[in-house]
Design a protein around this motif. Structure first.
Motif, short mmCIF file in Angstrom:
data_model
loop_
_atom_site.label_atom_id
_atom_site.label_comp_id
_atom_site.label_asym_id
_atom_site.label_seq_id
_atom_site.Cartn_x
_atom_site.Cartn_y
_atom_site.Cartn_z
N MET A 152 1.14 -1.03 -0.12
CA MET A 152 0.30 0.42 0.13
C MET A 152 0.91 1.15 0.12
N PHE A 153 1.42 1.12 0.63
CA PHE A 153 2.60 2.49 1.06
C PHE A 153 3.78 2.65 -0.60
N GLU A 154 4.26 1.55 -0.48
CA GLU A 154 4.62 1.17 -2.06
C GLU A 154 3.82 1.98 -3.38
N ASN A 155 2.22 1.61 -3.75
CA ASN A 155 2.18 2.58 -3.96
C ASN A 155 1.24 4.29 -4.26
N MET A 156 1.86 4.01 -2.26
CA MET A 156 1.94 5.18 -2.22
C MET A 156 2.57 6.11 -3.09
N GLY A 157 3.80 5.91 -3.03
CA GLY A 157 5.04 6.34 -3.80
C GLY A 157 6.54 6.27 -2.42
N PHE A 158 6.13 5.52 -1.43
CA PHE A 158 6.60 6.24 -0.56
C PHE A 158 8.25 4.71 -0.94
N ILE A 159 9.35 4.48 -0.64
CA ILE A 159 10.69 4.04 -1.06
C ILE A 159 10.87 3.06 0.09
N GLN A 160 11.18 2.05 0.03
CA GLN A 160 12.29 1.29 0.84
C GLN A 160 14.11 2.00 1.24
N THR A 161 13.49 2.05 2.39
CA THR A 161 15.49 3.07 2.99
C THR A 161 16.01 1.36 3.53
N SER A 162 15.47 0.82 4.62
CA SER A 162 16.28 0.05 5.56
C SER A 162 15.16 -1.02 5.89
N ILE A 163 16.55 -2.21 5.80
CA ILE A 163 15.31 -3.29 6.43
C ILE A 163 15.98 -3.40 8.00
N SER A 164 15.25 -3.84 9.40
CA SER A 164 15.89 -4.54 10.86
C SER A 164 15.52 -5.71 10.48
N ASN A 165 16.55 -6.77 10.48
CA ASN A 165 16.18 -8.03 11.01
C ASN A 165 15.84 -8.40 12.39
N VAL A 166 16.57 -7.38 13.34
CA VAL A 166 16.48 -7.47 14.10
C VAL A 166 15.24 -7.28 15.13
N PHE A 167 14.11 -5.99 14.41
CA PHE A 167 13.40 -5.52 14.70
C PHE A 167 12.35 -6.24 13.57
N GLN A 168 12.04 -7.19 12.51
CA GLN A 168 11.75 -7.96 12.03
C GLN A 168 10.60 -6.01 11.17
N GLU A 169 11.73 -5.55 10.78
CA GLU A 169 10.50 -4.40 10.29
C GLU A 169 10.80 -3.82 9.15
N VAL A 170 10.49 -3.13 8.21
CA VAL A 170 11.37 -2.50 6.68
C VAL A 170 10.32 -1.30 7.28
N THR A 171 12.28 -0.20 6.48
CA THR A 171 11.61 1.55 6.71
C THR A 171 11.14 2.02 5.15
N MET A 172 10.32 2.74 5.83
CA MET A 172 9.81 2.80 4.33
C MET A 172 10.39 5.14 4.44
N ASN A 173 10.24 5.79 3.35
CA ASN A 173 10.68 7.16 3.29
C ASN A 173 9.62 7.75 2.09
N LYS A 174 9.09 9.15 2.73
CA LYS A 174 8.74 10.20 1.12
C LYS A 174 8.51 11.31 1.40
N ILE A 175 9.15 12.09 1.30
CA ILE A 175 9.83 14.08 0.53
C ILE A 175 8.21 14.60 -0.03
N VAL A 176 7.94 15.14 1.06
CA VAL A 176 6.45 15.35 0.42
C VAL A 176 7.15 17.16 -0.21
N ASP A 177 6.45 17.13 -1.79
CA ASP A 177 6.33 17.87 -2.93
C ASP A 177 4.90 18.12 -3.65
N ASP A 178 4.98 19.04 -4.39
CA ASP A 178 4.26 19.76 -4.81
C ASP A 178 3.29 18.45 -6.25
N THR A 179 4.12 17.43 -6.93
CA THR A 179 3.97 16.83 -7.24
C THR A 179 2.80 15.72 -6.57
N TRP A 180 3.27 15.52 -5.56
CA TRP A 180 3.07 14.65 -4.66
C TRP A 180 1.95 14.64 -4.16
#
Length: 199
Positions: A152-180
């Motif tokens: 869902m967040f990929e479809n919103m334009g978020f980009i995966q920036t890291s994966i933590s095997n310790v916390f078993q989670e994916v971190t994703m980011n999205k910079i706000v701009d006028d196009t978005w």
């Protein structure tokens, strides 16, 4: 936070309202679910602790929380508790400018999943954060096995920036701009934000 204490956001299929005391009991029942605890990385609380959490979140200037209601259920009998299907949150780091917010969405009611309620509620929350809280970057942290949310967040334009095997989670980011911002408005459709600032 107090800024959204009297705010209602209405979209096509969902309504966002501030998390208030009358919502706590149903929210507490949701969070007894081991599945939701795992997906939200939450620990179970007592009902009393949940009431304390609601009160502290309302006053915490680094946390913005809305309860997600199914608009069509609410319009039938105007019962907020019956219409509750989940919640959405923004968490701010302790930086002075509060430009970066961590976003969360939870659709707790299983019969409300797969109907784009979470998608719409998240888009509304992202727009609210940009417009009223001046967010310039969003971060999401999602359990590795929560494939639906990651997609869902990929479809919103978020980009995966890291994966933590310790916390078993994916971190994703999205910079706000006028196009978005334009994309968000186009995809959320008609919506209304009402602020009744009485405090």
């Amino acid at each position: 936070m107090l800024i959204n204490k009297f705010t209602t956001i209405t979209g096509k299929d969902v309504i966002l309202v501030p998390y208030r005391k009358e919502h706590v009991e149903k929210y507490h029942k949701w969070m007894q679910s081991e599945e939701l605890q795992r997906l939200t990385a939450s620990l179970p609380l007592t009902l009393e602790e949940e009431y304390q959490m609601q009160e502290s979140w309302m006053r915490d200037e680094n946390k913005c929380t809305f309860i997600v209601m199914d608009k069509h259920l609410y319009e039938k009998n105007h019962d907020e508790i019956e219409a509750m299907i989940g919640d959405t949150n923004l968490f701010f780091a302790n930086d002075i400018d509060r430009m970066v917010a961590e976003a969360e969405i939870m659709i707790a009611e299983t019969n409300a999943r797969g109907k784009h309620r979470g998608w719409q509620a998240m888009l509304l929350m992202l727009l609210y954060g940009i417009t009223y809280l001046h967010v310039q970057q969003y971060v999401v942290k999602i359990s590795i096995d929560n494939v639906i949310s990651i997609k869902m967040f990929e479809n919103m334009g978020f980009i995966q920036t890291s994966i933590s095997n310790v916390f078993q989670e994916v971190t994703m980011n999205k910079i706000v701009d006028d196009t978005w911002i334009g994309w968000l408005k186009e995809n959320v459709g008609n919506f209304q934000i009402i602020n009744e600032n009485e405090f």
